[in-house]
Design a protein around this motif. Structure first.
Motif, mmCIF file in Angstrom:
data_model
loop_
_atom_site.group_PDB
_atom_site.id
_atom_site.type_symbol
_atom_site.label_atom_id
_atom_site.label_comp_id
_atom_site.label_asym_id
_atom_site.label_seq_id
_atom_site.Cartn_x
_atom_site.Cartn_y
_atom_site.Cartn_z
ATOM 1 N N PRO A 1 -53.986 56.599 -47.879
ATOM 2 C CA PRO A 1 -54.592 56.472 -49.283
ATOM 3 C C PRO A 1 -55.989 57.397 -49.118
ATOM 4 O O PRO A 1 -56.517 57.946 -49.970
ATOM 5 N N THR A 2 -56.779 57.424 -47.920
ATOM 6 C CA THR A 2 -58.270 58.014 -47.821
ATOM 7 C C THR A 2 -57.868 59.613 -47.553
ATOM 8 O O THR A 2 -58.898 60.634 -48.325
ATOM 9 N N ARG A 3 -56.509 60.109 -47.215
ATOM 10 C CA ARG A 3 -56.560 61.740 -47.526
ATOM 11 C C ARG A 3 -55.777 61.893 -49.257
ATOM 12 O O ARG A 3 -56.614 63.267 -49.558
ATOM 13 N N ARG A 4 -55.399 61.294 -48.804
ATOM 14 C CA ARG A 4 -55.210 61.377 -51.046
ATOM 15 C C ARG A 4 -56.629 61.317 -51.828
ATOM 16 O O ARG A 4 -56.874 62.097 -52.937
ATOM 17 N N THR A 5 -57.742 60.631 -51.255
ATOM 18 C CA THR A 5 -58.782 60.621 -51.872
ATOM 19 C C THR A 5 -59.779 61.696 -51.992
ATOM 20 O O THR A 5 -59.963 62.462 -52.306
ATOM 21 N N PHE A 6 -59.633 62.268 -50.638
ATOM 22 C CA PHE A 6 -60.085 63.550 -50.916
ATOM 23 C C PHE A 6 -59.569 64.963 -50.839
ATOM 24 O O PHE A 6 -60.041 65.212 -51.535
ATOM 25 N N GLN A 7 -58.204 64.631 -51.045
ATOM 26 C CA GLN A 7 -57.640 65.738 -51.727
ATOM 27 C C GLN A 7 -57.617 66.085 -53.298
ATOM 28 O O GLN A 7 -57.989 66.593 -54.004
ATOM 29 N N MET A 8 -57.591 64.468 -53.158
ATOM 30 C CA MET A 8 -58.689 64.425 -55.574
ATOM 31 C C MET A 8 -59.650 65.436 -55.113
ATOM 32 O O MET A 8 -60.210 65.113 -56.797
ATOM 33 N N ALA A 9 -60.622 64.731 -54.869
ATOM 34 C CA ALA A 9 -61.704 65.265 -55.100
ATOM 35 C C ALA A 9 -62.001 66.781 -54.467
ATOM 36 O O ALA A 9 -62.311 67.565 -55.427
#
Length: 330
Positions: free
Chosen positions: A108-116
């Motif tokens: 989930p954290t990785r996806r958030t970084f990628q979305m940003a």
């Protein structure tokens, strides 16, 4: 009542009124304190002078050590030590320069970084990163704050960017090589605002934390070049800045695995003109020498004395001596 007037008259006539007595006492105390104050100023001046002499002696020692190392090992002496080949600059969508220093990141954290990273809306980026800046994992907090600082930098909000970068540096438990990115960002903010001393200090910290940081070395060459063009610098500063520029000159081609950078850097400082100061001629001459262009190296080094008088005398003499030595070695 007449007696009161007489008393005042007598007091004024004799000159010993309460106010005058007070002034006299104060003057006497100040006179007594004057030698003590002067001694303190003299000691402080002597202490500053001694510190300046120690700093200059250290600068000369480091200057000589650089050339001794070059004489013994050649240009390879300037290459940063790579203790772990896996810690090479990698980069990914979550803004990591080093892939093996971050540790595991949950999905989930990785996806958030990628979305940003993928968002084109700066405010959306900040909204996504803000919760991560409060994560339990120190490295995630650091990465989020660093990215927030970068977003603020692109938004032309230097104070907000600086605050985020400084907050990131306060986080414990983060590898030094990662912290180098925050120092680099602070240097970029300082450079943009014209604060050369702050930029120089931040870049020195960035390179100390990560000697393989090519971008930091490139920026330091620019900053130190500008600093060397400033009037009224101390001998120690002049020697240190010239030495660090030579270190960066030798490190950057090795880090990029591209020896043509020797000539690129040499061309940059040769274009500044030897008339600016002898340090640029020395750096350009070394760059041409290590790129294999001996004729150009000799020509530039021979012109080093044209700019005499623009640097502190002792520093200038040390630079010109080295230029002469390298001419003889060609």
């Amino acid at each position: 009542m007449p007696s009161t007037g007489k008393s005042a008259a007598v007091s004024e006539g004799t000159g010993f009124g309460p106010r005058r007595v007070l002034f006299a006492v104060i003057a006497l105390l100040l006179l007594m304190l004057l030698p003590v104050s002067l001694q303190g100023l003299i000691r402080a001046s002597q202490s500053d002078a001694a510190a300046g002499e120690d700093r200059e002696a250290l600068a000369f020692a480091q200057w000589q050590a650089l050339w001794s190392d070059l004489a013994a090992r050649g240009e390879i002496a300037l290459q940063p030590v790579q203790t772990d080949s896996s810690l090479r600059a990698a980069g990914d969508t979550a803004f990591m320069r080093y892939r093996n220093l971050w540790g595991a990141v949950d999905e989930p954290t990785r996806r958030t970084f990628q979305m940003a990273a993928l968002s084109g809306d700066p405010q959306r980026k900040l909204d996504l990163l803000q919760p991560l800046a409060r994560a339990a994992d120190a490295r995630i907090r650091f990465r989020a704050l660093l990215e927030m600082a970068r977003v603020q930098r692109r938004l032309r909000a230097p104070e907000a960017a600086r605050e985020a970068a400084l907050t990131a540096l306060m986080i414990a438990g983060v590898p030094e090589r990662i912290r180098a990115d925050a120092h680099f960002l602070l240097a970029d903010i300082a450079w943009e605002s014209g604060s050369l001393d702050a930029a120089e200090s931040a870049l020195t910290l960035a390179i100390a934390a990560d000697p393989g940081f090519w971008d930091a070395r490139q920026m330091r060459l620019l900053v130190l070049g500008r600093q060397l063009g400033q009037p009224r610098q101390h001998t120690a500063d002049c020697l240190d800045r010239t030495r660090q520029m030579i270190l960066d000159l030798g490190a950057m081609p090795a880090l990029a695995q591209d020896r043509t950078q020797f000539r690129d850097i040499a061309d940059r400082f040769a274009a500044e003109g030897s008339s600016v100061n002898p340090a640029f001629a020395l750096i350009a001459g070394l760059g041409y020498r290590w790129s294999g262009d001996l004729a150009r190296s000799r020509a530039v080094l021979s012109s080093a004395a044209v700019g005499r008088g623009r640097l502190p005398a002792a520093c200038e003499t040390a630079i010109l001596d080295k230029a002469s030595e390298w001419i003889l070695a060609i």
